[in-house]
Design a protein around this motif. Structure first.
Motif, mmCIF file in Angstrom:
data_model
loop_
_atom_site.group_PDB
_atom_site.id
_atom_site.type_symbol
_atom_site.label_atom_id
_atom_site.label_comp_id
_atom_site.label_asym_id
_atom_site.label_seq_id
_atom_site.Cartn_x
_atom_site.Cartn_y
_atom_site.Cartn_z
ATOM 1 N N ALA A 254 0.836 -1.211 0.000
ATOM 2 C CA ALA A 254 0.000 0.000 0.000
ATOM 3 C C ALA A 254 0.867 1.256 0.000
ATOM 4 C CB ALA A 254 -0.916 -0.001 1.215
ATOM 5 N N MET A 255 1.884 1.272 0.831
ATOM 6 C CA MET A 255 2.737 2.460 0.906
ATOM 7 C C MET A 255 3.579 2.612 -0.360
ATOM 8 S SD MET A 255 2.017 4.118 3.545
ATOM 9 C CE MET A 255 2.531 4.653 5.156
ATOM 10 N N THR A 256 3.967 1.502 -0.959
ATOM 11 C CA THR A 256 4.694 1.579 -2.225
ATOM 12 C C THR A 256 3.791 2.175 -3.302
ATOM 13 O OG1 THR A 256 6.007 -0.357 -1.627
ATOM 14 C CG2 THR A 256 5.936 0.230 -3.964
ATOM 15 N N PHE A 258 1.321 4.190 -2.814
ATOM 16 C CA PHE A 258 1.130 5.610 -2.533
ATOM 17 C C PHE A 258 2.371 6.412 -2.933
ATOM 18 C CE2 PHE A 258 0.916 9.480 -0.095
ATOM 19 C CZ PHE A 258 -0.427 9.805 -0.126
ATOM 20 N N HIS A 259 3.536 5.882 -2.561
ATOM 21 C CA HIS A 259 4.787 6.579 -2.879
ATOM 22 C C HIS A 259 4.945 6.755 -4.381
ATOM 23 C CE1 HIS A 259 9.166 6.973 -3.530
ATOM 24 N NE2 HIS A 259 9.147 7.623 -2.393
ATOM 25 N N ASP A 260 4.662 5.686 -5.111
ATOM 26 C CA ASP A 260 4.785 5.765 -6.570
ATOM 27 C C ASP A 260 3.752 6.724 -7.165
ATOM 28 O OD1 ASP A 260 6.826 3.987 -6.369
ATOM 29 O OD2 ASP A 260 5.704 2.246 -7.095
ATOM 30 N N ALA A 261 2.567 6.720 -6.591
ATOM 31 C CA ALA A 261 1.526 7.623 -7.105
ATOM 32 C C ALA A 261 1.964 9.084 -6.971
ATOM 33 C CB ALA A 261 0.218 7.393 -6.350
ATOM 34 N N VAL A 262 2.729 9.356 -5.915
ATOM 35 C CA VAL A 262 3.196 10.725 -5.696
ATOM 36 C C VAL A 262 4.404 11.038 -6.577
ATOM 37 C CG1 VAL A 262 4.190 12.331 -3.999
ATOM 38 C CG2 VAL A 262 2.372 10.737 -3.303
ATOM 39 N N PHE A 263 5.426 10.192 -6.470
ATOM 40 C CA PHE A 263 6.720 10.560 -7.049
ATOM 41 C C PHE A 263 6.957 10.016 -8.461
ATOM 42 C CE2 PHE A 263 7.336 10.860 -2.445
ATOM 43 C CZ PHE A 263 7.839 12.145 -2.346
ATOM 44 N N THR A 264 6.238 8.978 -8.850
ATOM 45 C CA THR A 264 6.431 8.416 -10.185
ATOM 46 C C THR A 264 5.313 8.847 -11.136
ATOM 47 O OG1 THR A 264 7.493 6.490 -9.185
ATOM 48 C CG2 THR A 264 6.798 6.285 -11.494
ATOM 49 N N ASP A 265 4.079 8.710 -10.646
ATOM 50 C CA ASP A 265 2.938 8.952 -11.533
ATOM 51 C C ASP A 265 2.456 10.402 -11.495
ATOM 52 O OD1 ASP A 265 2.783 6.119 -12.121
ATOM 53 O OD2 ASP A 265 1.964 5.901 -10.099
ATOM 54 N N ASP A 411 8.661 10.524 7.684
ATOM 55 C CA ASP A 411 9.234 11.653 6.941
ATOM 56 C C ASP A 411 10.293 11.173 5.950
ATOM 57 O OD1 ASP A 411 7.717 13.744 7.817
ATOM 58 O OD2 ASP A 411 9.077 14.326 9.444
ATOM 59 N N ALA A 412 10.981 10.085 6.313
ATOM 60 C CA ALA A 412 12.016 9.545 5.411
ATOM 61 C C ALA A 412 11.407 8.906 4.169
ATOM 62 C CB ALA A 412 12.860 8.519 6.162
ATOM 63 N N LEU A 413 10.107 8.621 4.233
ATOM 64 C CA LEU A 413 9.441 7.984 3.093
ATOM 65 C C LEU A 413 9.040 9.004 2.032
ATOM 66 C CD1 LEU A 413 8.264 5.267 2.064
ATOM 67 C CD2 LEU A 413 6.204 5.753 3.375
ATOM 68 N N TRP A 414 8.900 10.239 2.451
ATOM 69 C CA TRP A 414 8.335 11.235 1.537
ATOM 70 C C TRP A 414 9.402 11.971 0.737
ATOM 71 C CZ3 TRP A 414 4.407 8.634 1.736
ATOM 72 C CH2 TRP A 414 3.702 8.369 2.883
ATOM 73 N N VAL A 415 10.346 11.188 0.232
ATOM 74 C CA VAL A 415 11.334 11.700 -0.715
ATOM 75 C C VAL A 415 11.357 10.755 -1.905
ATOM 76 C CG1 VAL A 415 12.756 12.882 0.997
ATOM 77 C CG2 VAL A 415 13.193 10.481 0.497
ATOM 78 N N GLU A 416 11.834 11.269 -3.021
ATOM 79 C CA GLU A 416 11.690 10.528 -4.276
ATOM 80 C C GLU A 416 12.364 9.157 -4.254
ATOM 81 O OE1 GLU A 416 12.533 12.969 -7.564
ATOM 82 O OE2 GLU A 416 11.775 11.542 -9.042
ATOM 83 N N ASP A 417 13.546 9.079 -3.681
ATOM 84 C CA ASP A 417 14.305 7.829 -3.755
ATOM 85 C C ASP A 417 14.217 7.009 -2.473
ATOM 86 O OD1 ASP A 417 15.615 9.627 -2.231
ATOM 87 O OD2 ASP A 417 17.602 9.332 -3.123
ATOM 88 N N ALA A 418 13.120 7.116 -1.769
ATOM 89 C CA ALA A 418 12.987 6.406 -0.495
ATOM 90 C C ALA A 418 12.940 4.897 -0.679
ATOM 91 C CB ALA A 418 11.719 6.872 0.214
ATOM 92 N N ASP A 419 13.516 4.178 0.268
ATOM 93 C CA ASP A 419 13.417 2.725 0.320
ATOM 94 C C ASP A 419 12.229 2.400 1.233
ATOM 95 O OD1 ASP A 419 13.586 0.042 0.955
ATOM 96 O OD2 ASP A 419 15.777 0.010 0.915
#
Lengths: 437, 296
Positions: A254-256, A258-265, A411-419
């Motif tokens: 789910a978080m992946t 969301f992260h992709d929806a923000v930073f990739t899409d 907060d560490a998740l909300w950057v483009e290259d987050a693991d």
């Protein structure tokens, strides 16, 4: 001399701010014993209830119900005052009042804080009063709506608001981007988070505005993401609140997503970008149905249920309870007022703004009478079905510390290259001691 | 003798009457709150459960093993050092520049001083919009062909942003204090040094700085103590984040007390803050003997 004087003033200020806030008079005893029928006091009492709404129409409704109660019970109550505390600092201000020995008689309480307030003994058990009040129709209350506010046999608050989360869509922006209407996708059974993401991304690209906004999240209030990860049947911790589940595959997925929806899409605004759907800044927003009142006629809109995730459809409601403080001066009278304030008749009036936990009122027609912005069909699909089998946002008896700790870790998740997996593992490592606390 | 004695008593009575309001005010609003905070710091106080239990030095022992406090102290040091250095240097530079007899200096003085009288929260909210990823600062940078960072979302830039906002808010006050001091430097000394062949930097270093050193002491004490009390800027701009990078001691104290309901522990942190302020101020006051040229 000036430096000394200034130093003294500043030092005094530091101490005085805390000292004043931590006033001494907080040691009055409280009790979690159930309240009963109020004994007639020597003279009528004044009741005070804290709320976070500042809406004058809502406050006027509350006051009219309270005035009717005062008129019926002049020997018990002389007045009921509704005190507005700003939403952002509500719980902080409330606990400061408690610390200062200035506890209100009744208060609205956020669902996130429910376990903490319920388990602490701060609130009195309302079940005997509500069940014992004539014509209250206690059995009409939806059992699942009460769960968060129960402890054993006790019921420590009445969940006056059960507002489902839904998706509002700006149909103008979606149509302009040549995207399918979400209402049609719902009808076809194709209304999924992936579909919502694609529509949002396309609309954002076309309009130059934002796509999908999870309202009130703003990369701080992470618990609002429950409206997304519930579609994966993910949760931050186990149902009993003892095990961190941020590292479970469902949450990672789910978080992946969301992260992709923000930073990739580019389907969602990045951190530090504000976008208000109701001002036309975004194509879609996930928020509570009660926000419909913020819409005007500046664009065409519709409202649909939350999309399905890989685990299917999951309804999410935002709850708010109203409880009676044991440390208040008149808990018996306050509980009696609450039983009146939320009886079947008055719950019908309150339904204009707050979907009630009463089965008899949870139907499109009843709600449509009080919600002119929404049709009976919309209300049936979003509110009535949305309350059934719904989950609430995360709550825990240690929620305040958990909330801040998770916020700091995510907060560490909300950057483009987050693991994503690594961040969620760190999050679990940080919150596990708090869950076991 | 009796008459003299009565006069002395009358003088004492008048004197004590004159200072009584200040003494009583200090007792009520300084000494009493300080004592209360110390008393609270020896207790575990659960506001919701309504319990107030004496725990002795437990809250102080907890400090020693609290990693959150270590992070908060480090963030406080970063913020204080950054703020004090930039604020004092910039204030002195502006004061020197605006101390020239040139047209427009009054306008610039007003311009730099005006943020001092603006509401702190309003000032910070405006800056929070300017510092957003798509805010005014990055918009300006993009005009110059520079891609600005997401100021409030990266640990380093977030702290820099908070410092900058605070510097611009208060630099005008320090500037005015320095200006007043600069205008008190006798022109004859400057003229004599000029005749002796001293350049501008030499005159500034050997004449101006020593003569304004009392003001530098005052400004440094105000700024350092003020830097330890920063709260609203952190709360509005970053909420202590990202991560805990901008969670300074006062914000940490606030979190413990008003978010986590750890009022006893927060009181212990308040005592720690008081001790830090006291020690730093005493240190500055004592060190003046070595670098303050004269006292006013």
């Amino acid at each position: 001399m000036s430096a000394q004087h200034n130093r003294a003033r500043r030092t005094a200020g530091t101490a005085a701010v805390l000292g004043a806030a931590l006033a001494l008079s907080a040691c009055a005893g409280g009790s979690d014993a159930p309240v009963g029928d109020p004994e007639t006091p020597s003279e009528p009492v004044d009741l005070r209830m804290t709320v976070w709404t500042a809406d004058e129409t809502q406050l006027a409704l509350f006051q009219s119900i309270a005035d009717a109660y005062v008129a019926e019970n002049p020997e018990l109550v002389s007045s009921v005052k509704f005190e507005t505390i700003p939403f952002e600092d509500y719980t902080t201000a409330l606990t400061t009042q408690l610390a200062g020995g200035n506890a209100p008689d009744l208060a609205w309480i956020f669902e996130s804080n429910a376990p903490e307030f319920v388990s602490s003994g701060a609130l009195v058990d309302l079940r005997p009063v509500l069940e014992g009040t004539e014509d209250y129709a206690f059995d009409d209350l939806v059992p699942s709506a009460l769960t968060l506010w129960e402890d054993g046999e006790g019921l420590y608050a009445y969940p006056f608001s059960n507002s489902p989360f839904a998706m509002f869509v700006n149909t103008d922006q979606i149509e302009e981007a040549g995207q399918p209407n979400p209402v049609d996708l719902v009808a076809d059974g194709k209304w999924t988070f992936d579909a919502a993401r694609d529509i949002a991304a396309a609309a954002a690209e076309k309009s130059g505005e934002q796509g999908l906004v999870v309202r009130d999240f703003e990369y701080q209030s992470w618990e609002n993401l429950a409206t997304v990860w519930s579609g994966w049947q993910a949760a931050p911790w186990s149902a009993d609140g003892t095990q961190c589940t941020f590292t479970e595959p469902a949450m990672v997925d789910a978080m992946t997503w969301f992260h992709d929806a923000v930073f990739t899409d580019a389907a969602m605004p990045e951190p530090g970008t504000t976008a208000d759907f109701f001002a036309g800044d975004a194509a879609m927003t996930i928020t509570q149905i009660s926000r419909a009142s913020a819409l005007d006629d500046s664009f065409h809109w519709d409202v649909v249920p939350l999309p399905e995730g890989p685990a299917g459809k999951q309804n999410v409601v935002g709850q708010a309870g109203v409880g009676v403080f044991a440390a208040g001066e008149h808990p018996d009278v306050a509980a009696d007022f609450l039983a009146y304030f939320t009886n079947a008749e008055n719950a019908g009036q309150l339904a204009a703004y707050f979907p009630p936990p009463r089965q008899s009122l949870l139907n499109g027609e009843s709600l449509a009478d009080a919600n002119p912005k929404l049709t009976a069909g919309q209300l049936e699909a979003v509110v009535v079905e949305g309350v059934e089998d719904a989950v609430t946002k995360p709550a825990h008896k240690n929620f305040a510390k958990l909330s801040e700790t998770v916020r700091a870790e995510l907060d560490a998740l909300w950057v483009e290259d987050a693991d994503v997996e690594a961040v969620l593992a760190d999050t679990c490592a940080a919150v596990t001691p708090l869950l076991e606390d | 003798m009796a008459t003299a004695s009565a006069a002395v008593r009358r003088d004492w009575l008048v004197g004590y009457t004159m200072v009584a309001p200040v003494v009583l005010g200090s007792l009520a609003f300084v000494v009493l709150p300080l004592g209360m905070v110390v008393w609270y710091s020896l207790h575990e106080w659960n506001v919701l459960a309504n319990t107030f239990t004496f725990v002795g030095a437990e809250n102080y022992q907890r400090m020693a093993s609290d990693p959150g406090l270590t992070d908060a102290l480090l963030a406080t040091v970063w913020f204080s050092v950054g703020l004090v250095v930039v604020n004092i240097a910039l204030a002195l530079l502006l004061a020197v520049l605006l101390n020239q007899k040139l047209p427009g200096t009054t306008t610039f003085r007003t311009f730099f001083f005006s943020p001092v009288v603006v509401s702190l929260v309003a000032w910070t909210i405006v800056w929070s919009f300017l510092l957003q990823a798509d805010g005014g600062i990055n918009g300006f940078l993009s005009v110059l062909g520079v891609e600005g960072p997401n100021w409030l979302r990266h640990p380093t830039t977030a702290m820099i942003a908070v410092i900058i906002v605070q510097v611009f808010k208060n630099v005008g006050l320090n500037m005015i204090l320095f200006l007043a001091a600069l205008q008190g430097v006798p022109e004859e000394l400057q003229e004599a040094a000029r005749l002796d062949g001293a350049g501008a930097w030499r005159r500034f270093r050997s004449i101006t700085l020593p003569l304004i050193s009392p003001t530098i002491l005052l400004v440094s004490i105000i700024t350092i103590v003020g830097s330890l009390e920063v709260f609203a800027q952190i709360d509005v701009l970053t909420g202590g984040g990202p991560g805990n990078s901008t969670t300074v001691l006062v914000y940490y104290l606030y979190q413990q007390a008003f978010r986590f309901n750890e009022f006893g522990y927060a009181s212990a942190l308040a005592v720690l803050l008081f001790v830090i302020v006291l020690v730093l101020t005493l240190f500055q006051w004592q060190s003046r003997k070595r670098w303050v040229f004269h006292e006013v």
